[in-house]
Design a protein around this motif. Structure first.
Motif, PDB file in Angstrom:
ATOM      1  N   ALA A 215      19.285 -14.423  53.073  1.00 55.49           N
ATOM      2  CA  ALA A 215      18.776 -14.906  51.783  1.00 55.49           C
ATOM      3  C   ALA A 215      17.366 -15.465  51.901  1.00 55.49           C
ATOM      4  O   ALA A 215      17.018 -16.096  52.903  1.00 55.49           O
ATOM      5  N   THR A 216      16.558 -15.239  50.867  1.00 46.60           N
ATOM      6  CA  THR A 216      15.225 -15.834  50.776  1.00 46.60           C
ATOM      7  C   THR A 216      14.937 -16.222  49.328  1.00 46.60           C
ATOM      8  O   THR A 216      15.490 -15.627  48.398  1.00 46.60           O
ATOM      9  N   ALA A 217      14.051 -17.177  49.171  1.00 45.97           N
ATOM     10  CA  ALA A 217      13.649 -17.586  47.832  1.00 45.97           C
ATOM     11  C   ALA A 217      12.918 -16.466  47.109  1.00 45.97           C
ATOM     12  O   ALA A 217      13.029 -16.325  45.884  1.00 45.97           O
ATOM     13  N   GLU A 218      12.155 -15.662  47.856  1.00 45.87           N
ATOM     14  CA  GLU A 218      11.410 -14.561  47.241  1.00 45.87           C
ATOM     15  C   GLU A 218      12.356 -13.558  46.587  1.00 45.87           C
ATOM     16  O   GLU A 218      12.097 -13.078  45.470  1.00 45.87           O
ATOM     17  N   LYS A 219      13.447 -13.237  47.270  1.00 47.94           N
ATOM     18  CA  LYS A 219      14.438 -12.333  46.684  1.00 47.94           C
ATOM     19  C   LYS A 219      15.042 -12.962  45.434  1.00 47.94           C
ATOM     20  O   LYS A 219      15.231 -12.298  44.399  1.00 47.94           O
ATOM     21  N   GLY A 220      15.341 -14.245  45.510  1.00 49.13           N
ATOM     22  CA  GLY A 220      15.933 -14.938  44.378  1.00 49.13           C
ATOM     23  C   GLY A 220      15.010 -14.946  43.171  1.00 49.13           C
ATOM     24  O   GLY A 220      15.446 -14.691  42.039  1.00 49.13           O
ATOM     25  N   ASP A 221      13.740 -15.235  43.383  1.00 44.60           N
ATOM     26  CA  ASP A 221      12.768 -15.248  42.282  1.00 44.60           C
ATOM     27  C   ASP A 221      12.667 -13.880  41.616  1.00 44.60           C
ATOM     28  O   ASP A 221      12.618 -13.773  40.384  1.00 44.60           O
ATOM     29  N   ALA A 222      12.621 -12.844  42.429  1.00 46.00           N
ATOM     30  CA  ALA A 222      12.488 -11.490  41.885  1.00 46.00           C
ATOM     31  C   ALA A 222      13.697 -11.121  41.032  1.00 46.00           C
ATOM     32  O   ALA A 222      13.550 -10.563  39.932  1.00 46.00           O
ATOM     33  N   MET A 223      14.886 -11.443  41.512  1.00 45.07           N
ATOM     34  CA  MET A 223      16.095 -11.105  40.766  1.00 45.07           C
ATOM     35  C   MET A 223      16.226 -11.947  39.505  1.00 45.07           C
ATOM     36  O   MET A 223      16.616 -11.442  38.438  1.00 45.07           O
ATOM     37  N   LEU A 224      15.890 -13.220  39.585  1.00 50.49           N
ATOM     38  CA  LEU A 224      15.955 -14.080  38.412  1.00 50.49           C
ATOM     39  C   LEU A 224      15.039 -13.572  37.307  1.00 50.49           C
ATOM     40  O   LEU A 224      15.407 -13.584  36.119  1.00 50.49           O
ATOM     41  N   SER A 225      13.859 -13.124  37.661  1.00 52.34           N
ATOM     42  CA  SER A 225      12.921 -12.619  36.660  1.00 52.34           C
ATOM     43  C   SER A 225      13.500 -11.430  35.912  1.00 52.34           C
ATOM     44  O   SER A 225      13.365 -11.313  34.685  1.00 52.34           O
ATOM     45  N   ILE A 226      14.163 -10.545  36.638  1.00 52.41           N
ATOM     46  CA  ILE A 226      14.782  -9.372  36.014  1.00 52.41           C
ATOM     47  C   ILE A 226      15.905  -9.799  35.072  1.00 52.41           C
ATOM     48  O   ILE A 226      16.001  -9.320  33.930  1.00 52.41           O
ATOM     49  N   PHE A 227      16.754 -10.702  35.543  1.00 53.97           N
ATOM     50  CA  PHE A 227      17.877 -11.147  34.713  1.00 53.97           C
ATOM     51  C   PHE A 227      17.395 -11.836  33.436  1.00 53.97           C
ATOM     52  O   PHE A 227      17.922 -11.591  32.346  1.00 53.97           O
TER      53      PHE A 227
END
Length: 242
Positions: A215-227
Motif C-alpha cells: 500500500a502507498t498513499a499515492e495509490k490511495g490518492d489516485a483511486m480516491l480521485s476516480i471514485f
C-alpha cells in the motif's frame, strides 16, 4: 461553509437544502482491520469520500453511521455488529425524517462491503415514497480501478485490510496507519465460509485478506480521485432529474 450537517445551525442547513435538496449519509462499520489499521476504517473512508463528493456537488453530509453488519468479526476485539434489518430501519427512518425538511435524495456512501444488501433493501422500501429516494454508492468500477492502481490480487474478490483499503487510509488518515505491522496473508479458500456460515474471522491469523505491505498513499490518492469524480457525477445527474 462546512458541508457537514453536524456543524450547521438549523437555518444554515435549511439554506443548503433549499439550494441542493440532497444529503449524503456515510455508512461504515466498527470492526477489526488487522493490526496495522484502526477499527473505524470503513467509517473514516466513507466520511472522507462523502465530504469530497459534497464539496463537488453542494449536497450536505449527515453524521456517519458507525455500525454495520460485522458478524464475521464477532470474536475480534472492538468489533461491533448490528442486524441488517436494524440498519435498514435506521436508514429508512433517517430518510423519512429528512423528507420533512425538503430533502429529496439521500445518497448512501458506503465504506463497508457487507452493508450492500441492507442498502439495496432500504432503497427499495422507499422507492415509491412520494418525497424522498435513497441511492446507493460504493466504490464504482472497483475491479477496474484496482486492476489499474493495485499490484496485488484480492482474496476471492473481497477487499479487507489489504493493499486497497490500506492505500486509501494512507491517503486519508496516514497518522492512523502503522505500516510496520502491515502483512501479506491469503487464507485458503474455505467451503464453510463460502457455502456455509463460518465467520470470516476464523480464516485469517492477522485479520488481513490480501497484501497490505504494498500500500502507498499515492495509490490511495489516485483511486480516491476516480471514485469521487464518478460518485459526484452520479449525484449531480440524479439531482438534475428532480
Amino acid at each position: 461553509m462546512t458541508v457537514e450537517a453536524k456543524y450547521l445551525s438549523r437555518d444554515a442547513f435549511a439554506e443548503r437544502i433549499a439550494k441542493v435538496p440532497a444529503v449524503i449519509l456515510p455508512l461504515g462499520a466498527t470492526e477489526q482491520h488487522g493490526h496495522h489499521l484502526p477499527l473505524g476504517v470503513d467509517i473514516i473512508l466513507a466520511d472522507a469520500l462523502s465530504k469530497r463528493i459534497a464539496e463537488a456537488t453542494g449536497a450536505t453530509v449527515m453524521p456517519a453511521m458507525p455500525f454495520g453488519y460485522s458478524w464475521v468479526w464477532r470474536d475480534d476485539p472492538g468489533s461491533v455488529s448490528v442486524e441488517s434489518r436494524t440498519l435498514e430501519d435506521v436508514i429508512c427512518q433517517v430518510a423519512e425524517s429528512l423528507a420533512r425538511h425538503g430533502v429529496r435524495h439521500v445518497f448512501l456512501v458506503n465504506g463497508h462491503e457487507a452493508n450492500g444488501a441492507t442498502m439495496k433493501y432500504a432503497s427499495r422500501r422507499l422507492w415509491d415514497h412520494a418525497d424522498v429516494k435513497v441511492w446507493r454508492l460504493f466504490y464504482p468500477d472497483l475491479a477496474a480501478v484496482m486492476a489499474e492502481h493495485c499490484e496485488s490480487p484480492t482474496w476471492q474478490g473481497i477487499v479487507h485490510a489489504c493493499e486497497f483499503e490500506t492505500s486509501l487510509m494512507l491517503a486519508v488518515a496516514p497518522e492512523l496507519v502503522d505500516m510496520t505491522k502491515a502483512v501479506r496473508e491469503y487464507p485458503e479458500r474455505d467451503r464453510g465460509y463460502f457455502q456455509g456460515g463460518r465467520p470470516m474471522g476464523e480464516l485469517s491469523r492477522s485479520g488481513v485478506f490480501g497484501d497490505a505491505t504494498l500500500a502507498t498513499a499515492e495509490k490511495g490518492d489516485a483511486m480516491l480521485s476516480i471514485f469521487v469524480e464518478n460518485m459526484a457525477t452520479a449525484v449531480r445527474e440524479i439531482c438534475a432529474g428532480g
